[in-house]
Write a protein that holds these residues in place. Structure first.
Motif, PDB file in Angstrom:
ATOM      1  N   ILE A  55       0.833  -1.209   0.000  1.00 49.73           N
ATOM      2  CA  ILE A  55       0.000   0.000   0.000  1.00 49.73           C
ATOM      3  C   ILE A  55       0.863   1.251   0.000  1.00 49.73           C
ATOM      4  N   ASN A  56       1.924   1.241   0.792  1.00 51.41           N
ATOM      5  CA  ASN A  56       2.789   2.417   0.874  1.00 51.41           C
ATOM      6  C   ASN A  56       3.573   2.640  -0.412  1.00 51.41           C
ATOM      7  N   ILE A  57       3.992   1.570  -1.067  1.00 51.39           N
ATOM      8  CA  ILE A  57       4.688   1.728  -2.349  1.00 51.39           C
ATOM      9  C   ILE A  57       3.750   2.325  -3.391  1.00 51.39           C
ATOM     10  N   SER A  58       2.506   1.846  -3.417  1.00 52.40           N
ATOM     11  CA  SER A  58       1.528   2.404  -4.349  1.00 52.40           C
ATOM     12  C   SER A  58       1.250   3.880  -4.047  1.00 52.40           C
ATOM     13  N   ASN A  59       1.188   4.228  -2.764  1.00 58.53           N
ATOM     14  CA  ASN A  59       0.956   5.625  -2.391  1.00 58.53           C
ATOM     15  C   ASN A  59       2.148   6.512  -2.746  1.00 58.53           C
ATOM     16  N   LEU A  60       3.360   5.968  -2.646  1.00 54.56           N
ATOM     17  CA  LEU A  60       4.547   6.757  -2.978  1.00 54.56           C
ATOM     18  C   LEU A  60       4.570   7.157  -4.442  1.00 54.56           C
ATOM     19  N   ALA A  61       3.935   6.355  -5.301  1.00 53.65           N
ATOM     20  CA  ALA A  61       3.893   6.694  -6.723  1.00 53.65           C
ATOM     21  C   ALA A  61       3.082   7.950  -6.986  1.00 53.65           C
ATOM     22  N   GLY A  62       2.213   8.343  -6.034  1.00 55.28           N
ATOM     23  CA  GLY A  62       1.394   9.530  -6.219  1.00 55.28           C
ATOM     24  C   GLY A  62       1.830  10.727  -5.395  1.00 55.28           C
ATOM     25  N   VAL A  63       2.964  10.623  -4.705  1.00 54.52           N
ATOM     26  CA  VAL A  63       3.461  11.742  -3.898  1.00 54.52           C
ATOM     27  C   VAL A  63       3.957  12.849  -4.825  1.00 54.52           C
ATOM     28  N   PRO A  64       3.651  14.126  -4.543  1.00 57.47           N
ATOM     29  CA  PRO A  64       4.151  15.225  -5.391  1.00 57.47           C
ATOM     30  C   PRO A  64       5.674  15.205  -5.501  1.00 57.47           C
ATOM     31  N   SER A  65       6.163  15.523  -6.676  1.00 58.92           N
ATOM     32  CA  SER A  65       7.598  15.416  -6.934  1.00 58.92           C
ATOM     33  C   SER A  65       8.423  16.376  -6.093  1.00 58.92           C
ATOM     34  N   VAL A  66       7.838  17.505  -5.697  1.00 61.75           N
ATOM     35  CA  VAL A  66       8.607  18.462  -4.897  1.00 61.75           C
ATOM     36  C   VAL A  66       8.964  17.871  -3.540  1.00 61.75           C
ATOM     37  N   ILE A  67       8.161  16.935  -3.031  1.00 65.42           N
ATOM     38  CA  ILE A  67       8.478  16.274  -1.764  1.00 65.42           C
ATOM     39  C   ILE A  67       9.756  15.458  -1.901  1.00 65.42           C
ATOM     40  N   TYR A  68       9.899  14.777  -3.027  1.00 64.57           N
ATOM     41  CA  TYR A  68      11.141  14.047  -3.279  1.00 64.57           C
ATOM     42  C   TYR A  68      12.317  15.005  -3.395  1.00 64.57           C
ATOM     43  N   GLY A  69      12.074  16.191  -3.964  1.00 64.94           N
ATOM     44  CA  GLY A  69      13.141  17.184  -4.042  1.00 64.94           C
ATOM     45  C   GLY A  69      13.605  17.632  -2.672  1.00 64.94           C
ATOM     46  N   ILE A  70      12.663  17.841  -1.752  1.00 62.29           N
ATOM     47  CA  ILE A  70      13.021  18.233  -0.382  1.00 62.29           C
ATOM     48  C   ILE A  70      13.796  17.105   0.308  1.00 62.29           C
ATOM     49  N   LEU A  71      13.347  15.857   0.096  1.00 60.30           N
ATOM     50  CA  LEU A  71      14.058  14.709   0.662  1.00 60.30           C
ATOM     51  C   LEU A  71      15.467  14.605   0.094  1.00 60.30           C
ATOM     52  N   GLY A  72      15.598  14.781  -1.229  1.00 61.26           N
ATOM     53  CA  GLY A  72      16.922  14.733  -1.850  1.00 61.26           C
ATOM     54  C   GLY A  72      17.827  15.852  -1.381  1.00 61.26           C
ATOM     55  N   LEU A  73      17.252  17.032  -1.153  1.00 65.07           N
ATOM     56  CA  LEU A  73      18.041  18.159  -0.649  1.00 65.07           C
ATOM     57  C   LEU A  73      18.639  17.836   0.718  1.00 65.07           C
ATOM     58  N   GLN A  74      17.845  17.243   1.588  1.00 70.17           N
ATOM     59  CA  GLN A  74      18.325  16.961   2.946  1.00 70.17           C
ATOM     60  C   GLN A  74      19.296  15.777   2.978  1.00 70.17           C
ATOM     61  N   VAL A  75      18.943  14.707   2.251  1.00 64.33           N
ATOM     62  CA  VAL A  75      19.726  13.470   2.360  1.00 64.33           C
ATOM     63  C   VAL A  75      20.970  13.514   1.485  1.00 64.33           C
ATOM     64  N   PHE A  76      20.801  13.825   0.205  1.00 64.11           N
ATOM     65  CA  PHE A  76      21.914  13.715  -0.746  1.00 64.11           C
ATOM     66  C   PHE A  76      22.762  14.985  -0.833  1.00 64.11           C
ATOM     67  N   ARG A 133      22.834  17.697   1.429  1.00 64.63           N
ATOM     68  CA  ARG A 133      23.394  18.174   2.696  1.00 64.63           C
ATOM     69  C   ARG A 133      24.071  17.062   3.502  1.00 64.63           C
ATOM     70  N   MET A 134      23.354  15.981   3.779  1.00 69.95           N
ATOM     71  CA  MET A 134      23.923  14.928   4.625  1.00 69.95           C
ATOM     72  C   MET A 134      25.035  14.171   3.897  1.00 69.95           C
ATOM     73  N   ALA A 135      24.809  13.781   2.646  1.00 73.00           N
ATOM     74  CA  ALA A 135      25.840  13.077   1.886  1.00 73.00           C
ATOM     75  C   ALA A 135      26.870  14.026   1.278  1.00 73.00           C
ATOM     76  N   ASN A 136      26.627  15.329   1.371  1.00 69.98           N
ATOM     77  CA  ASN A 136      27.558  16.361   0.908  1.00 69.98           C
ATOM     78  C   ASN A 136      27.886  16.206  -0.587  1.00 69.98           C
ATOM     79  N   LEU A 137      26.886  15.877  -1.376  1.00 68.19           N
ATOM     80  CA  LEU A 137      27.079  15.760  -2.824  1.00 68.19           C
ATOM     81  C   LEU A 137      26.906  17.087  -3.550  1.00 68.19           C
ATOM     82  N   GLY A 138      26.333  18.080  -2.879  1.00 64.83           N
ATOM     83  CA  GLY A 138      26.152  19.382  -3.515  1.00 64.83           C
ATOM     84  C   GLY A 138      25.147  19.317  -4.653  1.00 64.83           C
ATOM     85  N   ASN A 139      25.184  20.344  -5.499  1.00 61.60           N
ATOM     86  CA  ASN A 139      24.272  20.374  -6.651  1.00 61.60           C
ATOM     87  C   ASN A 139      24.911  19.673  -7.843  1.00 61.60           C
ATOM     88  N   SER A 140      25.163  18.387  -7.669  1.00 62.89           N
ATOM     89  CA  SER A 140      25.822  17.578  -8.692  1.00 62.89           C
ATOM     90  C   SER A 140      24.814  16.704  -9.415  1.00 62.89           C
TER      91      SER A 140
END
Length: 287
Positions: A108-129, A131-138
């Motif tokens: 159910i959660n995987i199916s729901n993730l397919a409908g999450v707005p893309s900007v939410i993934y952008g916020i997650l990527g900003l924090q995890v990749f 800032r935390m992983a220190n990959l910058g805007n690469s």
């Protein structure tokens, strides 16, 4: 007192059909007007120099060379990350996973993730990749973010394609002495190849047009060079189009329309391939 029926069931069906057709026609007309307007504005700008020129402050000299290179690099790294994880997760959930409450909760959660707005993934990527992983805007940070975006689609499409394979094929393979993995690799996956490829291409076409997550993770609007590695800065065609539409000069509006035409061509080609593979797969399974 008896309730008066204003419309008979056949009349209600007819009215609903007229309403549905009217809504469809209205949506198609709006889409046609937008496409015609884009074609009229952008067709005159599409030429060889538009594909080979670097971005410029002069609208008549600007091009999409770096944007195309960034978009292709972004898609390559995105697919390298998302495909193995998504396909193997779909295989595990369908063939190996136990049918219990936890598995149902995950599905159910995987199916729901397919409908999450893309900007939410952008916020997650900003924090995890970023800032935390220190990959910058690469490119790598953008690719990992887009991988999270399309992975639920790949998992769901892989599961549905595998589920559509007749169970008699599995039983026949088991009867010949094949192990479970041999059955999956030599029987199930070849039979479900068309459906899996359809999901992959459709998810790729979605990733091509995404702008919001790339803006959040720091994709640049102006990049005068071709990225040479996964840690280089980049831009993408949707970002370039977004940048042109914010310019006041009419020439940049025309360039943006031309970029939209190129982006639509990429999307139509990918969707056409998906439709072809799906039809070929259905013909093969129906024989």
């Amino acid at each position: 007192m008896t309730n008066k029926v204003l419309f008979s069931p056949k009349t209600k069906d007819r009215l609903f059909r007229i309403y549905a057709i009217s809504c469809t026609v209205f949506a198609l007309l709006v889409l046609a007007v937008l496409l015609i307007d884009i074609l009229i504005k952008g067709a005159t700008r599409i030429n060889w120099s538009f594909f080979t020129n670097l971005p410029s402050r002069h609208p008549e000299e600007t091009g999409i060379y770096t944007a195309l290179a960034g978009m292709v690099s972004l898609l390559i790294f995105t697919l390298l990350v998302a495909l193995p994880i998504g396909i193997m997760a779909g295989i595990y959930l369908q063939e190996y996973g136990q049918k219990n409450r936890l598995a149902k909760f995950i599905e159910i959660n995987i199916s729901n993730l397919a409908g999450v707005p893309s900007v939410i993934y952008g916020i997650l990527g900003l924090q995890v990749f970023v800032r935390m992983a220190n990959l910058g805007n690469s490119i790598l940070a953008g690719s990992l973010t887009l991988s999270l975006l399309i992975m639920p689609i790949i998992i769901v499409s892989t599961r549905e394609a595998i589920k559509a394979v007749p169970d008699s094929l599995r039983q026949a393979a088991y009867g010949l002495g094949a192990t479970k993995w041999q059955t999956i690799r030599r029987v199930v996956l070849p039979a479900s190849f068309g459906g899996i490829m359809t999901g992959i291409i459709l998810s790729t076409s979605r990733a091509i047009g995404e702008t919001a997550p790339l803006i959040v993770v720091g994709a640049l609007a102006y990049v005068p060079f071709i990225p040479e590695g996964p840690l280089d800065q980049y831009t993408s065609l949707p970002i370039q189009i977004f940048n042109w539409t914010s310019r006041p000069q009419q020439g940049f509006v025309i360039s943006a329309a031309a970029g939209i035409i190129v982006l639509l061509l990429f999307t139509f080609i990918l969707n056409g391939i998906a439709i072809y593979l799906r039809n070929k797969w259905y013909k093969k399974t129906s024989q």
